[in-house]
Enzyme design. Structure first.
Site, PDB file in Angstrom:
ATOM      1  CB  CYS A 130      12.534 -14.190  53.931  1.00 14.62           C
ATOM      2  SG  CYS A 130      11.165 -13.013  53.874  1.00 14.62           S
ATOM      3  CB  CYS A 216       9.076 -13.125  46.072  1.00 13.74           C
ATOM      4  SG  CYS A 216       9.999 -12.350  47.618  1.00 13.74           S
ATOM      5  CB  CYS A 241       7.780 -20.777  49.606  1.00  8.65           C
ATOM      6  SG  CYS A 241       6.406 -22.078  49.796  1.00  8.65           S
TER       7      CYS A 241
END
Length: 262
Positions: A130, A216, A241
């Site tokens: 994602c 998140c 990330c």
């Protein structure tokens, strides 16, 4: 650890026009010198604005001292409303349009079909996939053809970031990476925001030291590690990330758990 929650009402504080401390003056001078050097050596330099607290400092320094550096940001499609409102405030303050790069809608649709709207909670592969779609791919488009990019990482944020060099070749993206805030402490960041009366994300005053996508990111207790509110359901070593160095490589595509189970 000093956080915005322990320094309420920074914006509008009567001390907003106070002189910088000698330490801050030295940090600002070093940061601007490094940014100037990057422009001299690489010409085409961009800043990836995360819209966090460090980003407010760098945005102010770039807009004020090194306007040749282009500023862009990423809209993942899952940001807090407060984050998007901050972007508008920044553009109005500096009278400067900040390009926004968004993820490819077709990739998002496919990801949701395979994993669900909040599929990133299923596992590490799903979460990193994602992030790859929503952040890495737009970031790559934003820096395509550039010579150097600026980041606001600081040494105290994580062991991986502590080992960074101020200017280093980034072989993941094939350009130079400039990190002018490595030696800033969290209290330095907030002292500068206060002294310059800068806008910042109000979520910082609600216990969010690090702010990313809304699903998140969560508030943390005072004194807790600043990154612990990001992807809190994972082990600490995986909480990146992918824009910054990490211990695990993000897969470009992963098979959804639902498909694997069939």
């Amino acid at each position: 650890m000093t956080t915005a929650s322990s320094s309420p009402q920074l914006v509008g504080d009567a001390a907003g026009n106070a002189d910088l401390s000698p330490r801050l003056q030295a940090l600002v001078a070093g940061t601007c010198e490094l940014l100037d050097r990057a422009v001299r050596e690489y010409k085409d330099v961009v800043y990836s604005n995360s819209l966090g607290a460090e980003a407010m400092v760098l945005t102010d320094l770039i807009a004020t001292h090194v306007p040749e550096i282009e500023i862009f940001t990423l809209d993942t499609g899952r940001l807090h409303e407060e984050t998007l409102a901050l972007l508008d405030r920044i553009e109005r303050r500096y009278q400067r349009r900040i390009p926004v790069f968004s993820p490819d809608s077709a990739q998002i649709e496919q990801y949701v079909r395979e994993n669900g709207i909040n599929g990133f909670y299923l596992g590490l592969d799903e979460r990193q996939s994602c992030c790859h779609i929503r952040k890495i791919e737009p970031f790559k488009r934003a820096i395509a053809g550039r010579k150097a990019w600026v980041t606001g990482v600081r040494r105290e944020q994580s062991p991986e970031r502590a080992s960074n060099d101020s200017i280093a070749w980034d072989d993941r993206y094939d350009l130079w990476k400039v990190s002018p805030m490595l030696d800033w402490k969290e209290e330095d960041v907030w002292a500068y925001i206060k002294a310059r009366n800068l806008p910042y994300n109000p979520l910082h005053d609600k216990g969010f030291p690090s702010i990313g996508c809304a699903p998140c990111t969560r508030a943390v207790e005072p004194g807790t590690d600043a990154r612990s509110g990001r992807w809190w359901w994972e082990s600490p070593e995986s909480r990146e990330c992918g824009l910054q160095p990490r211990r695990r490589v993000i897969p470009i595509k992963v098979e959804s758990r639902r498909a694997a189970a069939q």
